[in-house]
Design a protein around this motif. Structure first.
Motif, PDB file in Angstrom:
ATOM      1  N   ILE A  82       2.775   3.393 -21.976  1.00 15.15           N
ATOM      2  CA  ILE A  82       1.555   4.154 -21.687  1.00 15.15           C
ATOM      3  C   ILE A  82       1.286   5.162 -22.798  1.00 15.15           C
ATOM      4  O   ILE A  82       0.173   5.253 -23.328  1.00 15.15           O
ATOM      5  N   VAL A  83       2.316   5.909 -23.164  1.00 16.99           N
ATOM      6  CA  VAL A  83       2.160   6.914 -24.220  1.00 16.99           C
ATOM      7  C   VAL A  83       1.899   6.258 -25.569  1.00 16.99           C
ATOM      8  O   VAL A  83       0.980   6.640 -26.309  1.00 16.99           O
ATOM      9  N   GLY A  84       2.701   5.248 -25.900  1.00 16.92           N
ATOM     10  CA  GLY A  84       2.571   4.601 -27.204  1.00 16.92           C
ATOM     11  C   GLY A  84       1.262   3.864 -27.386  1.00 16.92           C
ATOM     12  O   GLY A  84       0.584   4.011 -28.405  1.00 16.92           O
ATOM     13  N   SER A  85       0.894   3.062 -26.385  1.00 19.27           N
ATOM     14  CA  SER A  85      -0.315   2.251 -26.498  1.00 19.27           C
ATOM     15  C   SER A  85      -1.573   3.108 -26.514  1.00 19.27           C
ATOM     16  O   SER A  85      -2.484   2.889 -27.333  1.00 19.27           O
ATOM     17  N   SER A  86      -1.644   4.081 -25.610  1.00 18.57           N
ATOM     18  CA  SER A  86      -2.836   4.937 -25.567  1.00 18.57           C
ATOM     19  C   SER A  86      -2.962   5.755 -26.849  1.00 18.57           C
ATOM     20  O   SER A  86      -4.065   5.910 -27.391  1.00 18.57           O
ATOM     21  N   THR A  87      -1.844   6.261 -27.351  1.00 18.46           N
ATOM     22  CA  THR A  87      -1.872   7.033 -28.603  1.00 18.46           C
ATOM     23  C   THR A  87      -2.296   6.166 -29.775  1.00 18.46           C
ATOM     24  O   THR A  87      -3.143   6.555 -30.582  1.00 18.46           O
ATOM     25  N   GLN A  88      -1.718   4.981 -29.870  1.00 17.83           N
ATOM     26  CA  GLN A  88      -2.005   4.103 -31.001  1.00 17.83           C
ATOM     27  C   GLN A  88      -3.466   3.662 -31.041  1.00 17.83           C
ATOM     28  O   GLN A  88      -4.154   3.826 -32.051  1.00 17.83           O
ATOM     29  N   LYS A  92      -9.537  -1.126 -46.499  1.00 16.36           N
ATOM     30  CA  LYS A  92      -8.812   0.134 -46.657  1.00 16.36           C
ATOM     31  C   LYS A  92      -9.018   1.061 -45.456  1.00 16.36           C
ATOM     32  O   LYS A  92      -8.150   1.873 -45.141  1.00 16.36           O
ATOM     33  N   VAL A  93     -10.166   0.931 -44.801  1.00 16.74           N
ATOM     34  CA  VAL A  93     -10.436   1.753 -43.622  1.00 16.74           C
ATOM     35  C   VAL A  93      -9.439   1.423 -42.512  1.00 16.74           C
ATOM     36  O   VAL A  93      -8.822   2.318 -41.914  1.00 16.74           O
ATOM     37  N   ALA A  94      -9.281   0.131 -42.242  1.00 16.84           N
ATOM     38  CA  ALA A  94      -8.351  -0.299 -41.193  1.00 16.84           C
ATOM     39  C   ALA A  94      -6.913   0.048 -41.567  1.00 16.84           C
ATOM     40  O   ALA A  94      -6.123   0.464 -40.706  1.00 16.84           O
ATOM     41  N   LEU A  95      -6.571  -0.110 -42.840  1.00 19.27           N
ATOM     42  CA  LEU A  95      -5.206   0.197 -43.284  1.00 19.27           C
ATOM     43  C   LEU A  95      -4.890   1.676 -43.116  1.00 19.27           C
ATOM     44  O   LEU A  95      -3.831   2.049 -42.590  1.00 19.27           O
ATOM     45  N   ALA A  96      -5.792   2.529 -43.553  1.00 24.62           N
ATOM     46  CA  ALA A  96      -5.577   3.974 -43.430  1.00 24.62           C
ATOM     47  C   ALA A  96      -5.505   4.404 -41.968  1.00 24.62           C
ATOM     48  O   ALA A  96      -4.663   5.223 -41.585  1.00 24.62           O
ATOM     49  N   ALA A  97      -6.385   3.839 -41.140  1.00 28.63           N
ATOM     50  CA  ALA A  97      -6.384   4.163 -39.713  1.00 28.63           C
ATOM     51  C   ALA A  97      -5.089   3.711 -39.049  1.00 28.63           C
ATOM     52  O   ALA A  97      -4.537   4.409 -38.186  1.00 28.63           O
ATOM     53  N   VAL A 136      -2.270   6.186 -39.976  1.00 31.69           N
ATOM     54  CA  VAL A 136      -2.372   7.434 -39.210  1.00 31.69           C
ATOM     55  C   VAL A 136      -1.923   7.213 -37.769  1.00 31.69           C
ATOM     56  O   VAL A 136      -1.158   8.019 -37.209  1.00 31.69           O
ATOM     57  N   SER A 137      -2.379   6.128 -37.169  1.00 34.29           N
ATOM     58  CA  SER A 137      -2.009   5.857 -35.780  1.00 34.29           C
ATOM     59  C   SER A 137      -0.517   5.566 -35.656  1.00 34.29           C
ATOM     60  O   SER A 137       0.111   5.914 -34.646  1.00 34.29           O
ATOM     61  N   GLY A 138       0.069   4.934 -36.674  1.00 37.36           N
ATOM     62  CA  GLY A 138       1.498   4.648 -36.657  1.00 37.36           C
ATOM     63  C   GLY A 138       2.332   5.919 -36.613  1.00 37.36           C
ATOM     64  O   GLY A 138       3.316   6.017 -35.865  1.00 37.36           O
ATOM     65  N   ILE A 139       1.936   6.904 -37.414  1.00 34.78           N
ATOM     66  CA  ILE A 139       2.646   8.195 -37.416  1.00 34.78           C
ATOM     67  C   ILE A 139       2.519   8.876 -36.058  1.00 34.78           C
ATOM     68  O   ILE A 139       3.482   9.417 -35.513  1.00 34.78           O
ATOM     69  N   ALA A 140       1.310   8.833 -35.502  1.00 35.04           N
ATOM     70  CA  ALA A 140       1.081   9.457 -34.195  1.00 35.04           C
ATOM     71  C   ALA A 140       1.920   8.793 -33.108  1.00 35.04           C
ATOM     72  O   ALA A 140       2.468   9.469 -32.223  1.00 35.04           O
ATOM     73  N   VAL A 141       2.028   7.475 -33.166  1.00 32.67           N
ATOM     74  CA  VAL A 141       2.798   6.740 -32.163  1.00 32.67           C
ATOM     75  C   VAL A 141       4.271   7.123 -32.213  1.00 32.67           C
ATOM     76  O   VAL A 141       4.910   7.356 -31.184  1.00 32.67           O
ATOM     77  N   LYS A 172     -10.653   5.458 -37.530  1.00 36.27           N
ATOM     78  CA  LYS A 172     -11.529   4.471 -38.163  1.00 36.27           C
ATOM     79  C   LYS A 172     -12.979   4.923 -38.127  1.00 36.27           C
ATOM     80  O   LYS A 172     -13.712   4.820 -39.129  1.00 36.27           O
ATOM     81  N   ASP A 173     -13.413   5.461 -36.991  1.00 35.10           N
ATOM     82  CA  ASP A 173     -14.788   5.954 -36.862  1.00 35.10           C
ATOM     83  C   ASP A 173     -15.041   7.145 -37.775  1.00 35.10           C
ATOM     84  O   ASP A 173     -16.092   7.242 -38.420  1.00 35.10           O
ATOM     85  N   LEU A 174     -14.080   8.064 -37.851  1.00 28.88           N
ATOM     86  CA  LEU A 174     -14.242   9.241 -38.705  1.00 28.88           C
ATOM     87  C   LEU A 174     -14.334   8.851 -40.178  1.00 28.88           C
ATOM     88  O   LEU A 174     -15.168   9.389 -40.922  1.00 28.88           O
ATOM     89  N   MET A 175     -13.481   7.926 -40.605  1.00 29.63           N
ATOM     90  CA  MET A 175     -13.511   7.494 -42.011  1.00 29.63           C
ATOM     91  C   MET A 175     -14.808   6.780 -42.346  1.00 29.63           C
ATOM     92  O   MET A 175     -15.313   6.886 -43.456  1.00 29.63           O
TER      93      MET A 175
END
Length: 287
Positions: A177-183, A206-211, A214-219, A191-194
């Motif tokens: 729950i925590v991992g999936s929702s965060t990721q 590059k947009v998808a890669l950067a996003a 970032v999501s990987g670190i958050a997870v 992705k939207d912000l970039m």
């Protein structure tokens, strides 16, 4: 098609990340519910763990549990990413103004993750057992001595039935729950912000890669405590009735959380399903 492609993409990544999973599993089981300094540290860090496993168990041991890992990734991420993609395509994650709703995105990610993880729980349990298996001189956690994925599933099913195959599933859900929702929420938002800030050309990979980075670190930051708990729950020894011999979900969570918060070592005395009876005691340890 979304479900199939999501599952296959996850399997491709798993081929490269499975050695890290082996190392992670063993480091998470090391020192289970023991005070610091009272147990032997076979794995001092990630790099030392790689060298130790390769030297003692052989290089092939770094790919232990690959079969169930691939199957689990296909089932879990096929369902998780496929379901989330359908929700996004259907416009359920956006507000009336057309902007992405973090709350809806997180909820959809959590729900999609729970569905995939619960269905794939028996596979994940066997994966954990296989990856924990090691030579006696570097073994950590309980050693199940399985011969392979199908043998393990058959043995557990014959001995403990369906309940045994889904042992630890509920305790592993907070991790998903925590991992999936965060990721998924972080990935979509980044992705939207970039795209809005036009950091990269429109539709650039590059947009998808950067996003994703970032999501990987958050997870990792959000999920690690729950991941430790889940690994230890799945690898617990059982008695003849298939019940855990070690403390269950809530107690394990308290133990790990206290360690992560920098408190002294936590001793767990007793736990009961539904109404957990906890007694947390400070064990002599280093300050």
């Amino acid at each position: 098609m979304d479900f199939l492609m999501s599952g296959l993409a996850a399997c491709g990544a798993c081929l490269f990340t499975n050695p890290l999973e082996v190392v992670k599993t063993r480091m998470q089981l090391q020192g289970e519910l023991q005070a610091p300094g009272t147990y032997q540290r076979h794995y001092r860090n990630v790099f030392h763990a790689f060298i130790t496993i390769g030297r003692v168990d052989g290089l092939a041991a770094l790919q232990k549990g690959l079969a169930p890992a691939l199957l689990y990734q296909f089932l879990m991420n096929g369902i998780r990413l496929g379901t989330y993609g359908l929700a996004e395509a259907g416009g359920y994650l956006h507000t009336a103004e057309g902007t992405l709703s973090p709350v809806r995105s997180a909820a959809a990610g959590a729900l999609a993750g729970v569905m995939g993880a619960y269905l794939g729980s028996p596979i994940y349990m066997v994966k954990t057992h296989l990856q924990a298996q090691a030579a006696s001189e570097i073994a950590v956690g309980h050693q199940y001595k399985h011969q392979g994925m199908f043998q393990a599933l058959t043995k557990i099913g014959q001995k403990h039935g369906l309940v045994g195959l889904w042992r630890g599933a509920l305790g592993g859900l907070p991790r998903v729950i925590v991992g999936s929702s965060t990721q998924l929420c972080t990935f979509s938002s980044t992705k939207d912000l970039m795209t809005q800030w036009e950091i990269f050309p429109p539709q650039s990979w590059k947009v998808a890669l950067a996003a994703a980075m970032v999501s990987g670190i958050a997870v990792v930051l959000a999920m690690t405590p729950f991941d430790v708990v889940s690994t230890r729950l799945y690898n617990q020894p059982t008695d003849a009735q298939g019940k855990n011999k070690s403390p269950k979900s809530s107690t394990a969570a308290c133990s790990v959380s206290a360690s992560l918060l920098g408190t002294k070592d936590v001793g767990i005395v007793k736990s009961q399903t539904g109404h957990q009876l906890l007694k947390i005691t400070q064990a002599p340890g280093r300050k």
